[in-house]
Design an enzyme around this catalytic site. Structure first.
Site: not given
Length: 406
Positions: A376, A380
Protein backbone atom coordinates in the site's frame (compact mmCIF):
# COMPACT_ATOMS: atom_id res chain seq x y z
CA UNK A 1 18.47 22.64 82.58
CA UNK A 2 17.51 19.76 80.27
CA UNK A 3 16.12 20.54 76.81
CA UNK A 4 13.17 18.76 75.31
CA UNK A 5 13.34 17.81 71.65
CA UNK A 6 9.90 17.92 70.05
CA UNK A 7 8.44 16.39 66.92
CA UNK A 8 8.86 19.08 64.24
CA UNK A 9 6.07 20.03 61.85
CA UNK A 10 7.19 18.90 58.39
CA UNK A 11 4.28 20.44 56.52
CA UNK A 12 1.19 22.58 56.99
CA UNK A 13 -1.11 19.58 56.74
CA UNK A 14 0.99 17.31 58.95
CA UNK A 15 -1.02 15.92 61.84
CA UNK A 16 1.39 13.26 63.01
CA UNK A 17 5.06 12.49 62.76
CA UNK A 18 6.74 9.12 63.24
CA UNK A 19 10.14 8.30 64.70
CA UNK A 20 11.59 6.08 62.00
CA UNK A 21 14.72 5.20 63.96
CA UNK A 22 16.95 6.44 66.77
CA UNK A 23 20.62 7.05 66.02
CA UNK A 24 21.46 7.44 69.74
CA UNK A 25 20.68 5.49 72.88
CA UNK A 26 19.85 6.76 76.39
CA UNK A 27 23.09 7.79 78.11
CA UNK A 28 24.93 8.58 74.86
CA UNK A 29 26.74 11.90 74.55
CA UNK A 30 25.39 14.02 71.68
CA UNK A 31 26.80 17.10 70.01
CA UNK A 32 24.80 19.96 68.54
CA UNK A 33 24.04 19.28 64.88
CA UNK A 34 24.71 15.55 65.21
CA UNK A 35 22.17 13.09 63.74
CA UNK A 36 19.79 12.21 66.52
CA UNK A 37 16.96 10.35 64.80
CA UNK A 38 15.07 9.86 61.56
CA UNK A 39 11.51 11.11 61.41
CA UNK A 40 8.79 10.99 58.77
CA UNK A 41 5.29 12.09 57.91
CA UNK A 42 2.97 10.76 55.20
CA UNK A 43 4.91 12.64 52.51
CA UNK A 44 8.33 13.53 53.89
CA UNK A 45 11.23 11.66 55.46
CA UNK A 46 14.07 13.64 57.04
CA UNK A 47 16.82 13.61 59.66
CA UNK A 48 16.51 15.22 63.10
CA UNK A 49 19.66 16.88 64.46
CA UNK A 50 20.48 17.49 68.12
CA UNK A 51 19.68 21.14 69.01
CA UNK A 52 22.28 21.28 71.84
CA UNK A 53 25.29 19.50 73.31
CA UNK A 54 24.64 17.10 76.20
CA UNK A 55 23.58 13.58 77.10
CA UNK A 56 20.48 11.81 75.85
CA UNK A 57 18.55 11.48 79.11
CA UNK A 58 15.32 9.84 77.95
CA UNK A 59 13.56 8.68 74.79
CA UNK A 60 9.85 9.49 75.08
CA UNK A 61 8.70 8.11 71.71
CA UNK A 62 9.91 4.72 70.56
CA UNK A 63 10.79 3.82 66.98
CA UNK A 64 7.78 3.32 64.74
CA UNK A 65 5.43 5.34 66.94
CA UNK A 66 3.72 8.52 65.76
CA UNK A 67 2.86 11.67 67.74
CA UNK A 68 1.46 15.14 66.87
CA UNK A 69 3.94 17.93 66.02
CA UNK A 70 5.22 19.72 69.11
CA UNK A 71 5.16 16.59 71.25
CA UNK A 72 8.46 15.93 73.15
CA UNK A 73 10.17 12.84 71.78
CA UNK A 74 13.37 12.95 73.86
CA UNK A 75 15.33 14.99 76.41
CA UNK A 76 18.94 16.20 76.34
CA UNK A 77 20.73 17.56 79.41
CA UNK A 78 23.44 16.90 81.97
CA UNK A 79 24.10 13.25 82.94
CA UNK A 80 22.77 13.69 86.53
CA UNK A 81 19.87 15.98 85.70
CA UNK A 82 16.36 15.19 86.95
CA UNK A 83 13.52 15.34 84.40
CA UNK A 84 10.99 16.61 86.96
CA UNK A 85 12.06 20.18 86.13
CA UNK A 86 10.67 19.72 82.58
CA UNK A 87 7.00 19.93 83.53
CA UNK A 88 6.66 23.60 82.55
CA UNK A 89 8.21 23.33 79.05
CA UNK A 90 6.18 20.21 78.34
CA UNK A 91 3.02 21.95 79.52
CA UNK A 92 3.78 24.95 77.29
CA UNK A 93 4.25 22.70 74.27
CA UNK A 94 1.02 20.86 75.01
CA UNK A 95 -0.89 24.13 75.36
CA UNK A 96 0.46 25.30 72.00
CA UNK A 97 -1.03 22.17 70.43
CA UNK A 98 -4.38 22.84 72.16
CA UNK A 99 -4.23 19.63 74.22
CA UNK A 100 -4.68 18.83 77.88
CA UNK A 101 -1.41 18.63 79.90
CA UNK A 102 -2.44 15.57 81.84
CA UNK A 103 -3.61 13.76 78.71
CA UNK A 104 -0.39 14.60 76.86
CA UNK A 105 1.83 13.47 79.75
CA UNK A 106 -0.10 10.25 80.08
CA UNK A 107 0.18 9.70 76.34
CA UNK A 108 3.96 10.02 76.47
CA UNK A 109 4.27 7.69 79.44
CA UNK A 110 1.96 5.13 77.86
CA UNK A 111 3.93 5.28 74.62
CA UNK A 112 7.20 4.66 76.40
CA UNK A 113 5.74 1.57 78.05
CA UNK A 114 4.19 0.19 74.86
CA UNK A 115 5.57 -2.94 73.32
CA UNK A 116 7.85 -1.93 70.50
CA UNK A 117 5.91 -2.05 67.20
CA UNK A 118 7.09 -2.93 63.69
CA UNK A 119 9.49 -0.33 62.32
CA UNK A 120 8.02 1.16 59.14
CA UNK A 121 7.56 4.59 57.61
CA UNK A 122 4.00 5.96 57.48
CA UNK A 123 3.97 5.72 53.67
CA UNK A 124 5.09 2.10 53.86
CA UNK A 125 2.37 1.31 56.41
CA UNK A 126 -0.36 2.84 54.26
CA UNK A 127 0.85 1.13 51.08
CA UNK A 128 1.05 -2.24 52.84
CA UNK A 129 -2.43 -1.81 54.33
CA UNK A 130 -3.90 -0.88 50.92
CA UNK A 131 -2.21 -3.84 49.25
CA UNK A 132 -3.28 -6.23 52.02
CA UNK A 133 0.30 -7.07 52.99
CA UNK A 134 1.42 -8.17 56.45
CA UNK A 135 4.31 -5.95 57.58
CA UNK A 136 5.64 -8.78 59.74
CA UNK A 137 6.46 -10.69 56.54
CA UNK A 138 8.37 -7.82 54.93
CA UNK A 139 12.08 -7.45 55.56
CA UNK A 140 13.10 -3.83 56.05
CA UNK A 141 16.15 -2.38 54.32
CA UNK A 142 16.22 0.91 56.22
CA UNK A 143 18.22 1.81 59.33
CA UNK A 144 17.76 -0.74 62.11
CA UNK A 145 15.61 -2.86 59.81
CA UNK A 146 12.97 -0.17 59.20
CA UNK A 147 10.53 -1.00 56.39
CA UNK A 148 10.61 1.62 53.65
CA UNK A 149 8.35 2.46 50.71
CA UNK A 150 10.71 0.58 48.37
CA UNK A 151 10.47 -2.56 50.54
CA UNK A 152 6.68 -2.57 50.21
CA UNK A 153 6.85 -1.99 46.43
CA UNK A 154 9.26 -4.91 46.14
CA UNK A 155 6.89 -7.11 48.17
CA UNK A 156 3.95 -6.15 45.93
CA UNK A 157 5.89 -7.02 42.76
CA UNK A 158 7.03 -10.31 44.29
CA UNK A 159 3.45 -11.25 45.10
CA UNK A 160 2.32 -10.39 41.55
CA UNK A 161 5.07 -12.57 40.09
CA UNK A 162 4.13 -15.50 42.33
CA UNK A 163 0.48 -15.14 41.35
CA UNK A 164 1.31 -15.18 37.61
CA UNK A 165 3.46 -18.28 38.06
CA UNK A 166 0.61 -20.03 39.85
CA UNK A 167 -1.87 -19.12 37.08
CA UNK A 168 0.34 -20.49 34.28
CA UNK A 169 -0.86 -23.87 33.02
CA UNK A 170 1.19 -26.83 34.10
CA UNK A 171 2.96 -28.62 31.27
CA UNK A 172 1.73 -32.18 31.62
CA UNK A 173 3.46 -33.44 28.48
CA UNK A 174 6.07 -36.09 28.87
CA UNK A 175 9.31 -34.45 27.62
CA UNK A 176 10.09 -37.68 25.81
CA UNK A 177 6.92 -37.31 23.67
CA UNK A 178 7.83 -33.84 22.37
CA UNK A 179 10.00 -33.53 19.28
CA UNK A 180 11.93 -30.29 18.85
CA UNK A 181 13.50 -29.25 15.55
CA UNK A 182 15.85 -26.30 15.46
CA UNK A 183 15.03 -23.92 12.62
CA UNK A 184 17.94 -23.86 10.21
CA UNK A 185 18.85 -23.84 6.54
CA UNK A 186 16.03 -23.10 4.10
CA UNK A 187 13.36 -23.01 6.82
CA UNK A 188 15.29 -20.35 8.73
CA UNK A 189 15.79 -18.26 5.58
CA UNK A 190 12.07 -18.47 4.77
CA UNK A 191 11.09 -17.55 8.34
CA UNK A 192 13.42 -14.55 8.34
CA UNK A 193 12.27 -13.28 4.94
CA UNK A 194 8.57 -13.63 5.77
CA UNK A 195 8.97 -11.76 9.04
CA UNK A 196 10.98 -8.99 7.38
CA UNK A 197 8.37 -8.76 4.62
CA UNK A 198 5.57 -8.11 7.11
CA UNK A 199 7.67 -5.73 9.19
CA UNK A 200 8.95 -3.54 6.36
CA UNK A 201 5.92 -3.16 4.07
CA UNK A 202 2.27 -2.12 4.29
CA UNK A 203 0.52 -5.21 2.92
CA UNK A 204 -3.12 -5.36 1.91
CA UNK A 205 -4.95 -8.26 0.22
CA UNK A 206 -7.97 -7.97 -2.08
CA UNK A 207 -9.98 -10.87 -3.53
CA UNK A 208 -11.83 -11.43 -6.78
CA UNK A 209 -13.39 -14.37 -8.62
CA UNK A 210 -13.00 -15.17 -12.31
CA UNK A 211 -15.30 -17.38 -14.38
CA UNK A 212 -12.82 -19.67 -16.14
CA UNK A 213 -15.37 -22.04 -17.71
CA UNK A 214 -14.43 -21.00 -21.27
CA UNK A 215 -10.72 -21.04 -20.37
CA UNK A 216 -10.91 -24.66 -19.22
CA UNK A 217 -12.65 -25.61 -22.45
CA UNK A 218 -9.91 -23.86 -24.45
CA UNK A 219 -7.20 -25.58 -22.40
CA UNK A 220 -8.67 -29.01 -23.12
CA UNK A 221 -9.01 -28.24 -26.83
CA UNK A 222 -5.40 -27.12 -27.14
CA UNK A 223 -4.19 -30.19 -25.27
CA UNK A 224 -5.89 -32.43 -27.81
CA UNK A 225 -4.49 -30.47 -30.74
CA UNK A 226 -0.94 -30.16 -29.37
CA UNK A 227 -0.94 -33.69 -27.98
CA UNK A 228 2.53 -34.44 -26.56
CA UNK A 229 4.11 -31.17 -27.72
CA UNK A 230 3.03 -29.40 -24.57
CA UNK A 231 0.55 -29.97 -21.78
CA UNK A 232 -0.74 -26.49 -21.09
CA UNK A 233 -1.93 -26.13 -17.51
CA UNK A 234 -4.37 -23.64 -16.09
CA UNK A 235 -1.44 -22.05 -14.28
CA UNK A 236 0.28 -21.43 -17.65
CA UNK A 237 -2.68 -19.38 -18.86
CA UNK A 238 -2.81 -17.48 -15.57
CA UNK A 239 0.91 -16.72 -15.79
CA UNK A 240 0.53 -15.42 -19.36
CA UNK A 241 -2.45 -13.27 -18.30
CA UNK A 242 -0.41 -11.82 -15.42
CA UNK A 243 2.52 -10.95 -17.72
CA UNK A 244 0.23 -9.20 -20.21
CA UNK A 245 -1.45 -7.26 -17.40
CA UNK A 246 1.87 -6.23 -15.84
CA UNK A 247 2.96 -4.68 -19.14
CA UNK A 248 -0.14 -2.46 -19.05
CA UNK A 249 -0.10 -1.74 -15.30
CA UNK A 250 3.57 -0.93 -14.75
CA UNK A 251 2.86 0.48 -11.28
CA UNK A 252 2.44 -3.14 -10.11
CA UNK A 253 5.63 -4.25 -11.86
CA UNK A 254 7.73 -2.20 -9.44
CA UNK A 255 9.59 -2.15 -6.14
CA UNK A 256 10.07 0.36 -3.32
CA UNK A 257 13.81 0.65 -2.79
CA UNK A 258 15.49 3.30 -0.61
CA UNK A 259 12.35 5.49 -0.47
CA UNK A 260 12.06 5.47 -4.28
CA UNK A 261 9.60 3.53 -6.45
CA UNK A 262 11.40 1.75 -9.29
CA UNK A 263 9.16 0.67 -12.18
CA UNK A 264 10.57 -2.04 -14.47
CA UNK A 265 10.35 -2.26 -18.26
CA UNK A 266 10.72 -6.02 -18.24
CA UNK A 267 8.73 -8.66 -16.38
CA UNK A 268 10.79 -11.15 -14.40
CA UNK A 269 8.05 -13.50 -13.24
CA UNK A 270 8.51 -15.47 -10.02
CA UNK A 271 6.66 -18.81 -9.72
CA UNK A 272 6.51 -20.23 -6.20
CA UNK A 273 7.38 -23.94 -6.04
CA UNK A 274 6.70 -26.00 -2.91
CA UNK A 275 9.46 -28.38 -1.83
CA UNK A 276 9.53 -31.04 0.85
CA UNK A 277 11.37 -28.79 3.28
CA UNK A 278 10.38 -25.31 2.16
CA UNK A 279 9.60 -23.04 -0.74
CA UNK A 280 11.60 -21.54 -3.62
CA UNK A 281 10.68 -18.95 -6.23
CA UNK A 282 12.42 -19.60 -9.57
CA UNK A 283 12.30 -16.65 -11.97
CA UNK A 284 11.28 -16.54 -15.62
CA UNK A 285 13.37 -13.66 -16.93
CA UNK A 286 11.95 -11.39 -19.64
CA UNK A 287 8.68 -13.27 -19.44
CA UNK A 288 7.05 -10.64 -21.67
CA UNK A 289 9.07 -12.00 -24.63
CA UNK A 290 7.74 -15.54 -24.19
CA UNK A 291 4.74 -16.98 -26.01
CA UNK A 292 2.26 -19.09 -24.05
CA UNK A 293 4.05 -22.29 -25.08
CA UNK A 294 7.53 -20.88 -24.28
CA UNK A 295 6.33 -19.62 -20.91
CA UNK A 296 4.79 -23.02 -20.12
CA UNK A 297 7.97 -24.91 -21.00
CA UNK A 298 10.20 -22.53 -19.00
CA UNK A 299 7.99 -22.75 -15.91
CA UNK A 300 7.98 -26.56 -16.02
CA UNK A 301 11.76 -26.73 -16.51
CA UNK A 302 12.42 -24.40 -13.57
CA UNK A 303 10.00 -26.31 -11.33
CA UNK A 304 11.76 -29.59 -12.19
CA UNK A 305 15.17 -28.07 -11.40
CA UNK A 306 13.80 -26.66 -8.13
CA UNK A 307 12.59 -30.08 -6.94
CA UNK A 308 15.93 -31.59 -7.90
CA UNK A 309 17.84 -28.88 -6.06
CA UNK A 310 19.58 -27.74 -9.23
CA UNK A 311 18.65 -24.04 -9.31
CA UNK A 312 21.40 -21.42 -9.30
CA UNK A 313 21.34 -18.22 -7.26
CA UNK A 314 20.62 -16.23 -10.40
CA UNK A 315 17.57 -18.39 -11.16
CA UNK A 316 15.92 -17.57 -7.83
CA UNK A 317 16.62 -13.83 -7.60
CA UNK A 318 15.54 -10.63 -9.30
CA UNK A 319 11.82 -11.28 -9.73
CA UNK A 320 9.52 -8.27 -10.19
CA UNK A 321 6.20 -10.05 -9.46
CA UNK A 322 5.30 -13.47 -8.04
CA UNK A 323 2.51 -16.02 -8.50
CA UNK A 324 1.74 -18.63 -5.84
CA UNK A 325 -0.85 -21.34 -6.47
CA UNK A 326 -2.48 -23.42 -3.70
CA UNK A 327 -5.35 -24.65 -5.86
CA UNK A 328 -4.07 -28.23 -5.94
CA UNK A 329 -4.47 -28.34 -2.12
CA UNK A 330 -8.14 -27.33 -2.29
CA UNK A 331 -7.46 -23.86 -0.88
CA UNK A 332 -9.68 -21.06 -2.21
CA UNK A 333 -8.93 -17.53 -0.98
CA UNK A 334 -5.79 -16.95 1.09
CA UNK A 335 -3.40 -14.13 1.98
CA UNK A 336 -0.04 -14.37 0.19
CA UNK A 337 2.93 -12.56 1.73
CA UNK A 338 4.94 -10.24 -0.49
CA UNK A 339 8.22 -11.45 -1.88
CA UNK A 340 9.86 -8.13 -1.00
CA UNK A 341 10.82 -5.70 -2.40
CA UNK A 342 8.18 -6.59 -5.01
CA UNK A 343 4.98 -4.55 -4.99
CA UNK A 344 2.58 -7.43 -5.65
CA UNK A 345 1.98 -11.17 -5.42
CA UNK A 346 -0.99 -13.10 -6.85
CA UNK A 347 -2.47 -16.03 -4.94
CA UNK A 348 -4.41 -18.58 -7.02
CA UNK A 349 -6.99 -20.83 -5.38
CA UNK A 350 -8.88 -23.97 -6.34
CA UNK A 351 -11.49 -23.94 -9.10
CA UNK A 352 -14.98 -24.71 -7.80
CA UNK A 353 -18.05 -25.67 -9.76
CA UNK A 354 -20.72 -23.12 -8.91
CA UNK A 355 -24.27 -22.44 -10.15
CA UNK A 356 -24.30 -18.96 -11.72
CA UNK A 357 -27.01 -16.99 -13.49
CA UNK A 358 -26.00 -16.20 -17.06
CA UNK A 359 -28.75 -13.83 -18.13
CA UNK A 360 -31.95 -15.52 -17.02
CA UNK A 361 -30.45 -19.00 -17.18
CA UNK A 362 -28.80 -20.79 -14.25
CA UNK A 363 -25.64 -22.52 -15.42
CA UNK A 364 -22.86 -24.58 -13.90
CA UNK A 365 -19.69 -22.50 -14.13
CA UNK A 366 -16.06 -22.99 -13.09
CA UNK A 367 -15.06 -20.22 -10.69
CA UNK A 368 -11.43 -19.39 -9.89
CA UNK A 369 -10.64 -17.37 -6.72
CA UNK A 370 -7.78 -14.85 -6.94
CA UNK A 371 -6.05 -13.09 -4.03
CA UNK A 372 -3.80 -10.11 -4.71
CA UNK A 373 -1.51 -8.83 -1.96
CA UNK A 374 0.12 -5.47 -2.69
CA UNK A 375 2.28 -2.89 -0.95
CA UNK A 376 0.00 0.00 0.00
CA UNK A 377 3.01 2.30 0.20
CA UNK A 378 3.48 2.00 -3.57
CA UNK A 379 -0.11 2.17 -4.81
CA UNK A 380 -3.63 2.49 -3.47
CA UNK A 381 -6.56 0.10 -3.51
CA UNK A 382 -8.18 1.43 -6.72
CA UNK A 383 -5.20 0.83 -9.08
CA UNK A 384 -4.59 -2.54 -7.41
CA UNK A 385 -8.24 -3.47 -8.04
CA UNK A 386 -7.92 -2.35 -11.68
CA UNK A 387 -4.90 -4.63 -12.07
CA UNK A 388 -6.76 -7.63 -10.64
CA UNK A 389 -9.83 -6.81 -12.75
CA UNK A 390 -7.68 -6.82 -15.91
CA UNK A 391 -6.40 -10.32 -15.07
CA UNK A 392 -9.99 -11.46 -14.47
CA UNK A 393 -11.10 -10.11 -17.87
CA UNK A 394 -8.32 -11.93 -19.71
CA UNK A 395 -9.11 -15.20 -17.95
CA UNK A 396 -12.81 -14.85 -18.79
CA UNK A 397 -12.00 -14.11 -22.47
CA UNK A 398 -9.16 -16.63 -22.95
CA UNK A 399 -8.66 -16.11 -26.70
CA UNK A 400 -7.29 -12.65 -25.88
CA UNK A 401 -4.48 -14.41 -24.02
CA UNK A 402 -3.54 -16.14 -27.27
CA UNK A 403 -3.95 -13.09 -29.50
CA UNK A 404 -2.54 -10.32 -27.27
CA UNK A 405 1.03 -9.10 -27.75
CA UNK A 406 3.23 -8.02 -24.84
Amino acid sequence: MAVEVVMPKLGMSMKEGTVSYWNKHVGDVVNKGELLAGISSEKIETDLEAPVDGTLLEIAVQEGNGVPPGTPICFIGNPDEKLATLVTPQTEAAENMGTNVEEETTSIQDTSNEKQSIKASPIAKKMAEKAGLNLEQIKGSGPNGRITKEDVLHAIEKRKKQKLEQEQPVNTHDPRSVNKTTISGMRKVIATRMQESLLHSAQLTINMKADVTDLIHLQKSLREELQDESKLSLNDFISRAVVLTLMKHKNMNSALINDAIESFEHVHLGIAVALENGLVVPVVRHAETCSLLELSKTIKTLAKQARAGQLTTEQISGSTFTITNLGSYGVEHFTPILNTPETGILGVGAVTETPVFVGEELQRRSILPLSLTFDHRVLDGAPAAEFLKSIKQLLEKPYQILLSQS
